[in-house]
Design a protein around this motif. Sequence first.
Motif, PDB file in Angstrom:
ATOM      1  N   HIS A  25       0.852  -1.181   0.000  1.00 33.03           N
ATOM      2  CA  HIS A  25       0.000   0.000   0.000  1.00 33.03           C
ATOM      3  C   HIS A  25       0.896   1.243   0.000  1.00 33.03           C
ATOM      4  N   ARG A  26       0.416   2.342  -0.648  1.00 33.34           N
ATOM      5  CA  ARG A  26       1.278   3.520  -0.829  1.00 33.34           C
ATOM      6  C   ARG A  26       0.818   4.687   0.035  1.00 33.34           C
ATOM      7  N   PHE A  27       1.797   5.467   0.486  1.00 35.00           N
ATOM      8  CA  PHE A  27       1.546   6.665   1.296  1.00 35.00           C
ATOM      9  C   PHE A  27       2.264   7.851   0.662  1.00 35.00           C
ATOM     10  N   VAL A  28       1.545   8.969   0.563  1.00 39.19           N
ATOM     11  CA  VAL A  28       2.063  10.149  -0.127  1.00 39.19           C
ATOM     12  C   VAL A  28       1.739  11.367   0.726  1.00 39.19           C
ATOM     13  N   ALA A  29       2.656  12.327   0.758  1.00 42.84           N
ATOM     14  CA  ALA A  29       2.381  13.591   1.456  1.00 42.84           C
ATOM     15  C   ALA A  29       1.536  14.497   0.560  1.00 42.84           C
ATOM     16  N   ALA A  30       0.586  15.200   1.144  1.00 39.86           N
ATOM     17  CA  ALA A  30      -0.274  16.111   0.385  1.00 39.86           C
ATOM     18  C   ALA A  30       0.561  17.187  -0.301  1.00 39.86           C
ATOM     19  N   GLY A  31       0.021  17.701  -1.424  1.00 38.58           N
ATOM     20  CA  GLY A  31       0.737  18.724  -2.194  1.00 38.58           C
ATOM     21  C   GLY A  31       0.860  18.268  -3.641  1.00 38.58           C
ATOM     22  N   THR A  32       1.732  18.933  -4.384  1.00 41.34           N
ATOM     23  CA  THR A  32       1.932  18.567  -5.791  1.00 41.34           C
ATOM     24  C   THR A  32       2.785  17.296  -5.864  1.00 41.34           C
ATOM     25  N   VAL A  33       2.217  16.270  -6.466  1.00 44.14           N
ATOM     26  CA  VAL A  33       2.926  14.991  -6.599  1.00 44.14           C
ATOM     27  C   VAL A  33       3.186  14.759  -8.083  1.00 44.14           C
ATOM     28  N   PRO A  34       4.458  14.799  -8.501  1.00 46.28           N
ATOM     29  CA  PRO A  34       4.736  14.539  -9.916  1.00 46.28           C
ATOM     30  C   PRO A  34       4.598  13.048 -10.213  1.00 46.28           C
ATOM     31  N   LEU A  35       3.574  12.703 -10.988  1.00 41.87           N
ATOM     32  CA  LEU A  35       3.396  11.297 -11.398  1.00 41.87           C
ATOM     33  C   LEU A  35       4.181  11.073 -12.680  1.00 41.87           C
ATOM     34  N   PHE A  36       4.803   9.909 -12.779  1.00 42.26           N
ATOM     35  CA  PHE A  36       5.655   9.615 -13.928  1.00 42.26           C
ATOM     36  C   PHE A  36       5.453   8.154 -14.314  1.00 42.26           C
ATOM     37  N   GLY A  37       5.466   7.890 -15.606  1.00 47.32           N
ATOM     38  CA  GLY A  37       5.334   6.499 -16.027  1.00 47.32           C
ATOM     39  C   GLY A  37       5.785   6.300 -17.455  1.00 47.32           C
ATOM     40  N   ARG A  38       5.462   5.121 -17.982  1.00 48.70           N
ATOM     41  CA  ARG A  38       5.841   4.740 -19.349  1.00 48.70           C
ATOM     42  C   ARG A  38       4.640   4.087 -20.013  1.00 48.70           C
ATOM     43  N   ALA A  39       4.557   4.253 -21.328  1.00 49.58           N
ATOM     44  CA  ALA A  39       3.482   3.633 -22.097  1.00 49.58           C
ATOM     45  C   ALA A  39       4.052   3.051 -23.376  1.00 49.58           C
ATOM     46  N   TRP A  40       3.463   1.954 -23.838  1.00 48.44           N
ATOM     47  CA  TRP A  40       3.956   1.282 -25.044  1.00 48.44           C
ATOM     48  C   TRP A  40       2.831   0.515 -25.708  1.00 48.44           C
ATOM     49  N   SER A  41       3.044   0.203 -26.977  1.00 48.48           N
ATOM     50  CA  SER A  41       2.138  -0.645 -27.733  1.00 48.48           C
ATOM     51  C   SER A  41       2.955  -1.306 -28.828  1.00 48.48           C
ATOM     52  N   GLY A  42       2.654  -2.550 -29.121  1.00 48.92           N
ATOM     53  CA  GLY A  42       3.347  -3.250 -30.203  1.00 48.92           C
ATOM     54  C   GLY A  42       2.628  -3.106 -31.534  1.00 48.92           C
TER      55      GLY A  42
END
Lengths: 377, 377
Positions: free
Chosen positions: B264-281
């Motif tokens: 389970h994840r815990f985050v401090a309030a405020g601006t949270v930069p979300l980052f990820g990756r996406a792909w398709s074949g």
Amino acid sequence: MTIEQFSVRGRLADTGEGITGDELQLAARNHGMPLEGLRYDVTPPGLHYVLVHYDIPATNAADWLLEVGGCVEQPLSFGLTELRAMARRTVRVTLECAGNGRATLQPRPISQPWLSEAVGTAEWTGVLLADLLRLAGVSEDAVDVVFTGADHGVERGVEQDYQRGLSVPEAIESGAIVAWEMNGEPLPPQHGYPLRLVLPGWYGMASVKWLRSISVIDHEFEGFQNAVAYRFRTSADEPGVAVTRIEPRALLVPPGFPDFMSRHRFVAAGTVPLFGRAWSGWAPIERVEVSTDAGVNWHEATLDAAVGAGSGAGLGAEGNDDFAWRAFAYDWEATPGEHVLTVRAYDTSGREQPIEAEWNRGGFANNTAQRITVLVT
Amino acid sequence: MTIEQFSVRGRLADTGEGITGDELQLAARNHGMPLEGLRYDVTPPGLHYVLVHYDIPATNAADWLLEVGGCVEQPLSFGLTELRAMARRTVRVTLECAGNGRATLQPRPISQPWLSEAVGTAEWTGVLLADLLRLAGVSEDAVDVVFTGADHGVERGVEQDYQRGLSVPEAIESGAIVAWEMNGEPLPPQHGYPLRLVLPGWYGMASVKWLRSISVIDHEFEGFQNAVAYRFRTSADEPGVAVTRIEPRALLVPPGFPDFMSRHRFVAAGTVPLFGRAWSGWAPIERVEVSTDAGVNWHEATLDAAVGAGSGAGLGAEGNDDFAWRAFAYDWEATPGEHVLTVRAYDTSGREQPIEAEWNRGGFANNTAQRITVLVT
């Protein structure tokens, strides 16, 4: 809602309860060494077992600083450049997770569900921890040394950076190194890049990764990983006994070929060269015995046998391999039918592997003799 | 006793049935990429997902021979030295296991129990498969090309070397390479040392490891992995449809920090930069959407966002990265309380990720949108 609601005490699986979703999440992240990896003197990158308590932190060698402080004459800090300029040594070390074998216990402690493969051997290059402590000058009132990593999380309600303590004598006399290379390359992220502790002979929890601080304290360390997590207990409420060094274990490369789903093994009748590795964190391996009839008869294996194809290049760097595994071999005359192979190691301290598991609530140090069922055709 | 008794057809888990011992054995050997590994443009060694059907074979680059034969004008064989003397190319490719997401399906197909992390991106160096086929000269009656690896085992009663077939047009036009380097180093054992196929855009089962033979045949390949194993089916007895290219998927690096056991994840309030990756074949990624309220509202993410700390060194070698993942980012204004983050990718072929899983009996290509529950404090 609070953190504590989502971060609860460990529990035991109910009778017949399958592996839970929580356990599966851990098994999908962390991984063991597929046992055919025993064929390599030094485990190739990516095959060495990995256990990460929280997340692999984003780290950078260029600005990494290791602080050495607390009860010392001169607090110091070291960048990677400074460490690399010091006297270095390379040691070949077999590391094993303290929870190896946990998932085979009855009842099963719910945590990372290892079977038998949470092991690996690497050559670690760095500086002696004792040299760093000598440079800083340990005070006379020093009791423990605390190692802090950069990985941050919560465990049973306690938010923490991963931390472990070690007594001052253990820290100085253990041969521990502060390492920046694994097998001659910078540490991979999951193995502690850019800097980690490696404590030969101890279960892996002591070898703090992403090491950023070494702090000498004048009392016994009472942090979570020493005082709560890694303890031998039979009931939840007792204080328990600290988990420390690696119990002896021998593992065979499973012979023949497997079924994909069941991993059941099939072997052709005839002479089957069995090969494996044995290790102990307490003392040198003295003897390995192999049974091909489920433990009725035992045969002494040949120690330091020649390794099969694809192996590494011989002895440990500079001979610093007192805590690396030893090869063993035994030629089995396999006859058609089902056979149960089992193997057990003895070390020179008198420790030997049990045939039946000795249970503890954390599922630690379960070094019960390996059993492999093989169908000979 | 016979091999068939120990090597049976796949089954579905019963309602509420936990992960089985068989599944756990696979999960302890094979491993996914911990999702914080999405921060790296190129996945470091040992973090890239691994699936091995049987055992990692003992192999040796010095005497490895790749045979190219069958319906060709001139059967050829290549050692590593000869391959290295040919025109080489490096391609950055995202590979994903066809079974990724399997363990979240209801009912759960019992096999390697992936959650969402069976992915990785590497730079593979080798020769174009098309060049090898051109040198051998494909006959006019050629239909399929069969790739055989050195890993040997049994699956649902069928003893086999791992083999996959590909049509001649796919083999020539896919940009497939026969690779001996991963991220500039010799292949690690578990990734096919010394030689493997890499088929960009396809699920990983097509990229045969420990490649020792390429055989052109004048009929459709009916081997186990094409005709039996990797098929979309809703019932056990239908012939099904072949699993081929990678369906679009986006994954976030889970923000904040985790609980050890529940993840389970815990985050401090405020601006949270979300980052990820996406792909398709199937086609380039066109759009990624993020929801921070369990899918009620969706927000377009920024594509090709700058990567966080510890990342790789920019664009793919020679720009050969049509089938590599793309970065995305979205700034989340996190307020206290529990939130469900979800994310979905769209590609230019019109494919998009479903919110509800589409079930199939093999548990293939389950690209349901990721969901991460986060407690903001």
